[in-house]
Design a protein around this motif. Structure first.
Motif, mmCIF file in Angstrom:
data_model
loop_
_atom_site.group_PDB
_atom_site.id
_atom_site.type_symbol
_atom_site.label_atom_id
_atom_site.label_comp_id
_atom_site.label_asym_id
_atom_site.label_seq_id
_atom_site.Cartn_x
_atom_site.Cartn_y
_atom_site.Cartn_z
ATOM 1 N N GLN A 135 1.066 -1.064 -0.268
ATOM 2 C CA GLN A 135 0.145 -0.336 -0.287
ATOM 3 C C GLN A 135 1.083 1.126 0.023
ATOM 4 O OE1 GLN A 135 -2.963 -0.076 -0.451
ATOM 5 N NE2 GLN A 135 -3.916 1.833 0.342
ATOM 6 N N THR A 136 2.120 0.949 0.672
ATOM 7 C CA THR A 136 2.740 2.440 0.892
ATOM 8 C C THR A 136 3.418 2.662 -0.253
ATOM 9 O OG1 THR A 136 4.556 1.138 2.095
ATOM 10 C CG2 THR A 136 2.998 2.841 3.624
ATOM 11 N N MET A 137 3.581 1.618 -1.010
ATOM 12 C CA MET A 137 4.641 1.632 -2.327
ATOM 13 C C MET A 137 3.898 1.989 -3.518
ATOM 14 S SD MET A 137 4.918 0.447 -5.856
ATOM 15 C CE MET A 137 4.479 -1.212 -5.745
ATOM 16 N N LEU A 138 2.538 2.060 -3.390
ATOM 17 C CA LEU A 138 1.564 2.903 -4.779
ATOM 18 C C LEU A 138 1.147 3.632 -4.228
ATOM 19 C CD1 LEU A 138 -1.050 -0.934 -4.396
ATOM 20 C CD2 LEU A 138 0.296 -0.089 -6.337
ATOM 21 N N LEU A 139 1.120 4.145 -3.083
ATOM 22 C CA LEU A 139 1.333 5.529 -2.550
ATOM 23 C C LEU A 139 1.956 6.158 -3.053
ATOM 24 C CD1 LEU A 139 -0.840 5.182 0.819
ATOM 25 C CD2 LEU A 139 -2.257 5.964 -1.409
ATOM 26 N N ALA A 140 3.412 5.466 -2.609
ATOM 27 C CA ALA A 140 4.243 6.483 -3.258
ATOM 28 C C ALA A 140 4.677 7.088 -5.055
ATOM 29 C CB ALA A 140 5.540 6.106 -2.234
ATOM 30 N N CYS A 141 3.972 6.020 -5.497
ATOM 31 C CA CYS A 141 3.418 6.205 -7.188
ATOM 32 C C CYS A 141 2.793 6.967 -7.103
ATOM 33 C CB CYS A 141 3.286 4.665 -7.682
ATOM 34 S SG CYS A 141 4.489 3.389 -7.799
ATOM 35 N N LEU A 142 1.675 7.056 -5.982
ATOM 36 C CA LEU A 142 0.483 8.511 -6.066
ATOM 37 C C LEU A 142 1.305 9.363 -6.237
ATOM 38 C CD1 LEU A 142 -1.755 9.450 -6.918
ATOM 39 C CD2 LEU A 142 -2.828 8.692 -4.380
ATOM 40 N N LEU A 143 2.611 9.995 -5.367
ATOM 41 C CA LEU A 143 2.530 11.010 -4.581
ATOM 42 C C LEU A 143 3.748 11.623 -5.776
ATOM 43 C CD1 LEU A 143 3.354 11.074 -1.159
ATOM 44 C CD2 LEU A 143 1.754 11.788 -2.359
ATOM 45 N N VAL A 144 4.450 10.389 -6.351
ATOM 46 C CA VAL A 144 5.516 10.929 -7.497
ATOM 47 C C VAL A 144 4.794 11.181 -8.672
ATOM 48 C CG1 VAL A 144 7.006 10.063 -9.196
ATOM 49 C CG2 VAL A 144 7.441 9.731 -6.350
ATOM 50 N N GLY A 145 4.075 10.539 -9.214
ATOM 51 C CA GLY A 145 2.765 10.720 -10.117
ATOM 52 C C GLY A 145 1.915 11.824 -10.390
ATOM 53 N N VAL A 146 1.765 12.373 -9.209
ATOM 54 C CA VAL A 146 1.066 13.907 -9.062
ATOM 55 C C VAL A 146 1.997 14.175 -9.016
ATOM 56 C CG1 VAL A 146 -0.209 15.282 -7.146
ATOM 57 C CG2 VAL A 146 -0.934 12.840 -7.934
ATOM 58 N N HIS A 147 3.364 14.725 -8.380
ATOM 59 C CA HIS A 147 4.378 16.117 -8.373
ATOM 60 C C HIS A 147 4.529 15.909 -10.071
ATOM 61 C CE1 HIS A 147 7.751 18.052 -6.889
ATOM 62 N NE2 HIS A 147 8.691 17.554 -7.751
ATOM 63 N N ARG A 148 5.219 15.054 -10.859
ATOM 64 C CA ARG A 148 5.584 15.096 -11.906
ATOM 65 C C ARG A 148 4.514 15.571 -13.213
ATOM 66 N NH1 ARG A 148 10.396 15.840 -12.878
ATOM 67 N NH2 ARG A 148 9.579 14.344 -15.299
ATOM 68 N N PHE A 149 3.132 15.067 -12.561
ATOM 69 C CA PHE A 149 1.901 16.007 -12.943
ATOM 70 C C PHE A 149 2.192 17.112 -12.966
ATOM 71 C CE2 PHE A 149 -2.284 16.716 -13.774
ATOM 72 C CZ PHE A 149 -2.577 16.948 -15.004
ATOM 73 N N GLY B 74 -8.142 14.200 -0.983
ATOM 74 C CA GLY B 74 -7.063 15.439 -1.280
ATOM 75 C C GLY B 74 -5.980 15.407 -2.755
ATOM 76 N N LEU B 75 -6.997 14.485 -3.532
ATOM 77 C CA LEU B 75 -6.528 14.153 -4.650
ATOM 78 C C LEU B 75 -7.545 14.985 -5.743
ATOM 79 C CD1 LEU B 75 -6.376 10.644 -5.441
ATOM 80 C CD2 LEU B 75 -4.588 11.656 -5.645
ATOM 81 N N ALA B 76 -8.610 15.882 -5.167
ATOM 82 C CA ALA B 76 -9.114 16.607 -5.729
ATOM 83 C C ALA B 76 -8.725 17.984 -5.354
ATOM 84 C CB ALA B 76 -10.891 16.252 -5.502
ATOM 85 N N LEU B 77 -8.095 18.461 -3.949
ATOM 86 C CA LEU B 77 -7.288 19.488 -3.574
ATOM 87 C C LEU B 77 -5.857 19.562 -4.700
ATOM 88 C CD1 LEU B 77 -7.106 22.282 -2.123
ATOM 89 C CD2 LEU B 77 -6.716 21.129 -0.697
ATOM 90 N N ALA B 78 -5.761 18.691 -4.962
ATOM 91 C CA ALA B 78 -3.944 18.585 -5.131
ATOM 92 C C ALA B 78 -4.163 19.149 -6.876
ATOM 93 C CB ALA B 78 -3.238 17.450 -5.287
ATOM 94 N N LEU B 79 -4.991 17.952 -7.492
ATOM 95 C CA LEU B 79 -5.564 18.517 -8.931
ATOM 96 C C LEU B 79 -5.912 20.235 -9.474
ATOM 97 C CD1 LEU B 79 -6.407 14.734 -10.095
ATOM 98 C CD2 LEU B 79 -4.447 16.272 -10.409
ATOM 99 N N ALA B 80 -6.806 20.102 -8.472
ATOM 100 C CA ALA B 80 -6.965 22.151 -8.598
ATOM 101 C C ALA B 80 -6.391 22.467 -8.462
ATOM 102 C CB ALA B 80 -8.242 21.505 -7.322
ATOM 103 N N LEU B 81 -5.214 22.795 -7.173
ATOM 104 C CA LEU B 81 -4.345 23.536 -7.019
ATOM 105 C C LEU B 81 -3.640 23.105 -8.573
ATOM 106 C CD1 LEU B 81 -3.663 23.266 -3.943
ATOM 107 C CD2 LEU B 81 -4.994 25.008 -4.208
ATOM 108 N N ALA B 82 -3.470 22.478 -9.309
ATOM 109 C CA ALA B 82 -2.736 22.574 -10.663
ATOM 110 C C ALA B 82 -2.841 22.652 -11.253
ATOM 111 C CB ALA B 82 -1.541 21.050 -10.141
ATOM 112 N N VAL B 83 -4.624 22.220 -11.782
ATOM 113 C CA VAL B 83 -5.010 22.778 -13.077
ATOM 114 C C VAL B 83 -5.663 23.726 -13.228
ATOM 115 C CG1 VAL B 83 -6.383 21.155 -14.973
ATOM 116 C CG2 VAL B 83 -4.640 19.770 -13.155
ATOM 117 N N PRO B 84 -5.713 24.227 -14.227
ATOM 118 C CA PRO B 84 -6.145 25.626 -14.739
ATOM 119 C C PRO B 84 -7.776 24.273 -15.100
ATOM 120 C CG PRO B 84 -4.879 24.921 -15.982
ATOM 121 C CD PRO B 84 -4.597 24.122 -15.439
#
Length: 494
Positions: A119-133, A165-175
């Motif tokens: 689970q933590t490996m997948l969440l780390a992938c999620l955080l890396v993916g969000v950061h790079r995106f 949290g995902l919705a907030l992160a994408l709302a901050l990064a995406v027009p």
């Protein structure tokens, strides 16, 4: 790469060589038999571990344990990368990643079969993916983030907590004009990850040798209602309302103490500094990590089970990320406190040295507590128990002893004539039925004991029955006669 290699090397030196107790033994047995384990079923984990079990190395249980070590080390490697790219300092990423790697609870879950390091490996992938995106806008990284999140749901449905949290992160990064396009790209990938739950009805239809849901709850997973019951974790909903306000406050305090125990006081201070810095910078991945930490901590603190310290691992992953930012933030602030020409850089170096020392001393003090490399007690226990009982006997045992015996019976083929009665699974299933009927707690417990006594009396009708330990509750219905390290149960006259 180096943090991954170092973590995996350490984990391999402390890895359990055989089966461990509690959920670990159940998961190893479930993976080997491709069975149905307790809700929500963990289909991704079971399939991954079953695939790893074809590797001819060590025992079957060792191979399951090795998956946890690999996933834990991968989490550490991804955490180091993320800390490096958030701060621009490789050493900060390494420091925070090693603090996570050798934190007591994380290390423990990296040396036995469990779902948490996957689970933590997948969440780390999620955080890396969000950061790079959010930095590149690349559709590839959006797909990586969506895929990691969908798979995390297929491993543990608690990931549903992270949607805001995902919705907030994408709302901050995406027009705002691109929100619909991003959702249309990500949602199908997330849903694709959920297809792993089809494992449950497909395997249930084949009547696997291990099926806790059918055996203890009588739930048919081949129906939509049964599948939803399983995936939504309804069997354990009563655990989420197990505390009043005062008790919850005590549990939350215990969570803070656990954070201190795993990261030390300095690690907690650096994490707080990191959160402050991330909030001020309006970092999308920072807000997502903060939500993962807060939602996990608040939910698990209120979850009334005895082994919940391991459930905080996603929160610890998020905290380690904040520590990477915090140590750099603290070092930069302390540079301003040093007068020109007066030991320049001394205070920052003290912070960096203290952070490194925290990791080193953490390894030294934690190693003995987590080292399972010489553990052979479960095998000895199973051997002595099976050897002591008669043919066609029934063994009554609580959670950990029961699943250890199940492992040696179903995986190693020991004593297939014996029936194992898992009291813990039976009592939780019965409590769920009473709770669903709004039965008051004291009355529910009395009914459960009565039902359990009747069930065991029926089993004892034509078969010898043994208990691993003395039970005052059952002693009113059975005579407990010592036989070696067991008790022979003889029904008393009503």
């Amino acid at each position: 790469m180096l943090p991954f290699v170092i973590a995996l090397t350490v984990y391999s030196q402390t890895l359990a060589p055989g089966v461990y107790g509690f959920d670990s033994a159940e998961l190893a047995t479930g993976a080997y038999t491709l069975g149905i384990v307790h809700p929500p079923g963990y289909p991704l984990y079971l399939l991954l571990v079953r695939l790893a079990m074809v590797i001819p190395i060590g025992t079957i249980a060792f191979r399951a344990n090795l998956v946890s070590a690999l996933m834990g080390a991968a989490t550490v490697g991804l955490s180091a990368w993320l800390g490096h790219h958030l701060t621009g300092r490789r050493w900060a990423g390494w420091m925070s990643a090693f603090s996570l790697a050798f934190a007591l609870e994380f290390w423990r879950m990296s040396v036995v079969a469990e779902v948490y390091t996957l689970q933590t490996m997948l969440l780390a992938c999620l955080l890396v993916g969000v950061h790079r995106f959010t930095h590149s806008g690349s559709r590839l990284w959006l797909l990586v983030a969506a895929g990691a999140y969908g798979l995390s749901l297929a491993n543990h449905t608690s990931s549903v907590l992270y949607v805001p949290g995902l919705a907030l992160a994408l709302a901050l990064a995406v027009p705002r004009s691109a929100w619909a396009r991003v959702a249309a790209t990500a949602i199908p990938v997330v849903v694709a990850g959920l297809l792993f739950y089809l494992y449950l009805p497909l395997r249930a239809a084949t009547q696997p040798p291990l099926n806790y849901v059918e055996n203890y709850y009588g739930i048919d997973l081949t129906t939509w209602s049964g599948l939803w019951w399983m995936v939504s974790g309804q069997a354990y909903w009563f655990f989420s309302s197990g505390y009043d306000a005062i008790a919850y406050a005590g549990e939350f305090t215990a969570m803070v103490a656990s954070l201190l125990r795993n990261f030390t006081g300095l690690g907690v201070v650096l994490g707080i500094a990191g959160w402050i810095s991330l909030i001020r910078s309006r970092s999308p991945v920072g807000f997502l990590a903060m939500w993962i930490f807060a939602s996990t901590s608040l939910f698990v603190a209120g979850y009334a089970v005895s082994d919940k310290n391991t459930m905080y691992l996603p929160a610890y992953l998020a905290w380690s990320m904040a520590m990477a930012v915090g140590v750099v933030w603290a070092g930069e602030r302390l540079k301003r406190l040093v007068l020109p020409g007066l030991l320049p850089g001394l205070l920052p170096r003290l912070v960096y040295t203290s952070a490194a020392s925290m990791v080193i001393f953490g390894v030294a003090f934690t190693w003995r507590a987590v080292d399972l490399s010489r553990m052979d007690e479960p095998k000895d226990f199973a051997y002595r128990t099976f050897r002591a009982i008669e043919p066609r006997a029934v063994i009554v045992a609580h959670w950990s002893p029961a699943v250890i015996l199940e492992y040696y019976q179903q995986v190693e083929g020991w004593r297939p004539d014996v029936e194992i009665f898992n009291r813990s699974r039976f009592e939780v299933a019965e409590y769920y039925r009473e709770w669903s009927a709004d039965t008051p707690h004291p009355q529910a417990m009395a009914r459960i004991l009565a039902t359990e006594s009747r069930t065991l009396r029926a089993l004892a009708g034509d078969r010898p029955i043994y208990d691993i330990q003395y039970s005052p509750g059952l002693a009113s219905a059975f005579e407990y006669r010592p036989v070696g390290n067991l008790f022979r149960l003889l029904p008393l006259q009503p």
